[in-house]
Design a protein around this motif. Structure first.
Motif, mmCIF file in Angstrom:
data_model
loop_
_atom_site.group_PDB
_atom_site.id
_atom_site.type_symbol
_atom_site.label_atom_id
_atom_site.label_comp_id
_atom_site.label_asym_id
_atom_site.label_seq_id
_atom_site.Cartn_x
_atom_site.Cartn_y
_atom_site.Cartn_z
ATOM 1 N N UNK A 94 0.867 -1.244 -0.084
ATOM 2 C CA UNK A 94 -0.045 0.074 -0.147
ATOM 3 C C UNK A 94 1.090 1.144 0.136
ATOM 4 N N UNK A 95 0.437 2.418 -0.430
ATOM 5 C CA UNK A 95 1.108 3.657 -0.223
ATOM 6 C C UNK A 95 1.286 4.089 0.939
ATOM 7 N N UNK A 96 2.470 4.577 1.224
ATOM 8 C CA UNK A 96 2.779 5.429 2.523
ATOM 9 C C UNK A 96 3.138 6.714 2.231
ATOM 10 N N UNK A 97 3.179 7.226 3.462
ATOM 11 C CA UNK A 97 3.646 8.683 3.628
ATOM 12 C C UNK A 97 5.139 8.771 3.671
ATOM 13 N N UNK A 98 5.736 9.608 2.819
ATOM 14 C CA UNK A 98 7.242 9.622 3.012
ATOM 15 C C UNK A 98 7.578 11.144 3.418
ATOM 16 N N UNK A 99 8.437 11.297 4.452
ATOM 17 C CA UNK A 99 9.065 12.615 4.868
ATOM 18 C C UNK A 99 9.591 13.454 3.861
#
Length: 558
Positions: free
Chosen positions: A54-59
């Motif tokens: 699944x897509x995730x947030x990247x900082x």
């Protein structure tokens, strides 16, 4: 493999290896995609692990900012024809929420619509086992469909087999330290610019500004007053079109951001009065402008903005007369000699000779361009000389002018004194129209005779040099309209030197003619003699060669 109009490139490599991979990855992608290439970043994405990722947030990180700059720079070098857009919907600082706001578990609660629906998804994911190819492709399609609204017949391509040569180089890279340097973000960020013909340097500025901004992005776009000194300002896209393209680009790359686009009529705009702004993004070239903004803000009792400086992108394709950096002025200069607008229907004209109507303001270099076209094989038709002919004693125009304006305009030898006639019409639009209604149709008739003569002689191309081509409504006599432009100050300099008149007289003459912008609006091809003669020669040769192609490609009988 067939070409796709729009593609999306999912980059899975660790950030520290991507700089080495970007150019070959883009080069491979450009063999499959011909218009728009979206780039989605998900370092470490595993498409071959069995479970559907699944897509995730990247900082937002400094490395990410550096990568974006590198990516647009490489794109300009290896796939300049592609509209590349780095998507940032899944880039978010962990603290980028206001108190009480629920942090969404996924960057894509629903698939994000893009301006152009992707027809193919590409990836650099390293396939360990060729037998996994089908599984990885399916996994990639599902992942992409979860993130973005794609074409129902979405194809997938694994680029890794074409990138195997990089493996050895990458193995020699040291693993980065675990600590990633975070990028400082700000609630409200501002930039300013012309944003003409959105290119890689603009996109770098916009992408990095979107990385920095967590709430609002304010963009000042140069309007009329700020365009006066721009090179080839007549070819700058209209303000409304530039704004529309900015809105589309920003809606694609970070739809969560509040975007405000305002006209810029002075160098500062809202940046010196908006109390909510925290950061202004500048380049080495515009840093002084950012410092001037802060000086004005201090005078207005407002806190200084953080100046975030980005790199200028080098233009690997620039010529001697162009800037070394990627710039809109270089892109505009490359339009000279090319077909800007398709010719209107000319089926009422004989197909040959193909007639070019060349026009432009006084001093713009029409005569020198005609001489060069004649050297290439065109037949020149000088409408200014034909204008002198229509005043000769015994002609239709001669008698009608005397009837309209009286015999006191005659010299002793019965020829018309053009200066005396000029005094009668100067400053009087009604009398001037009475004169042009007499002479313009007669000049047009002589020009048509010259074209017929060229046809009888088997000539292929005629160039009608006519300063009043557009005012006189002679567009229906030509297959294409070519306009030559130079800045007003250069035209004044040339006219005063050539004709021995005052600056005021030269300005009056130019202001009595159609403006460059008005003429360019009717042009199929634009040329400029602003630079060295060799630059003009190359422009004319390019225009001539492209013209030959157009003539050869015309349907028979047109």
């Amino acid at each position: 493999m067939s070409m796709f109009s729009t593609g999306i490139l999912v980059l899975t490599s660790p950030l520290h290896t991507l700089p080495l991979r970007i150019a070959p990855v883009l080069s491979s992608a450009a063999q499959l995609v011909e218009r728009t290439l979206y780039v989605h970043l998900h370092p470490g994405l595993n498409l071959g692990g069995g479970n559907q990722p699944r897509p995730v947030f990247i900082p937002p990180a400094v490395d990410l900012s550096t990568l974006i700059t590198r990516l647009y720079s490489n794109a300009a070098d290896v796939c300049g024809h592609l509209d590349v857009r780095v998507l940032l919907t899944n880039v978010r600082a962990h603290s980028a929420t206001s108190s009480g706001t629920t942090i969404p578990s996924s960057p894509f609660p629903t698939p994000q619509p893009l301006s152009h629906s992707p027809e193919v998804v590409l990836t650099d994911f390293p396939l360990q086992d060729p037998g996994q190819s089908h599984q990885v492709s399916q996994c990639l399609q599902k992942y992409t469909g979860h993130c973005y609204v794609c074409s129902p017949s979405l194809s997938s391509v694994l680029l890794h087999p074409q990138l195997m040569k990089l493996q050895e180089k990458e193995e020699g890279l040291k693993e980065p330290e675990e600590k990633v340097e975070p990028l400082e973000t700000y609630s409200d960020v501002v930039v300013g610019g012309t944003f003409d013909r959105l290119h890689g340097a603009h996109k770098t500025l916009l992408n990095i500004s979107c990385l920095l901004a967590s709430r609002r992005f304010l963009i000042g776009v140069c309007d009329q007053a700020m365009l006066k000194k721009k090179v080839l300002k007549e070819l700058i896209e209209p303000y409304s079109l530039r704004v529309q393209r900015l809105q589309e680009f920003l809606q694609d790359i970070k739809p969560s951001l509040q975007v405000e686009i305002v006209p810029l009529d002075d160098p500062f705009g809202a940046s010196i009065v908006d109390p909510l702004l925290q950061c202004i993004v500048v380049s080495e070239e515009t840093k002084r402008g950012g410092e001037a903004v802060n000086k004005k803000r201090a005078e207005n009792g407002l806190p200084a903005l953080v100046l975030h400086e980005i790199q200028l992108l080098k233009d690997a394709h620039h010529t001697e007369t162009e800037e070394e950096k990627i710039s809109s002025s270089s892109l505009r200069s490359r339009l000279l000699g090319t077909l800007l607008n398709r010719p209107k229907d000319t089926s009422h004209l004989p197909p040959l000779p193909y007639v070019i109507g060349l026009t432009g303001g006084s001093g713009s270099g029409k005569s020198s361009i005609v001489r060069q076209l004649e050297a290439l094989g065109a037949v020149g038709i000088d409408c200014d000389k034909l204008g002198h002919e229509v005043y000769q004693p015994g002609t239709t125009a001669y008698h009608r002018v005397l009837e309209e304006f009286g015999s006191d305009i005659l010299n002793e030898d019965k020829t018309i004194n053009r200066r005396a006639l000029g005094r009668k019409v100067f400053g009087n639009q009604e009398r001037l129209k009475a004169l042009t209604d007499i002479v313009w149709p007669e000049i047009a008739l002589l020009a048509k005779n010259k074209v017929s003569q060229a046809r009888d002689e088997g000539k292929q191309i005629c160039v009608m040099d006519a300063a009043v081509l557009l005012e006189a409504g002679w567009m229906d006599m030509v297959h294409e309209v070519w306009v030559t432009v130079i800045p007003e100050e250069e035209a004044v300099s040339r006219i005063t030197e050539r004709d021995g008149v005052t600056t005021e007289d030269a300005l009056r003459r130019l202001q009595s003619q159609w403006s460059n912008s008005k003429q360019v609006a009717h042009a199929n091809v634009v040329l400029s003699t602003l630079w060295e003669p060799e630059v003009t020669r190359k422009q004319v040769l390019k225009a001539w060669n492209l013209l030959q192609q157009r003539i050869q490609q015309r349907p028979e009988g047109q």
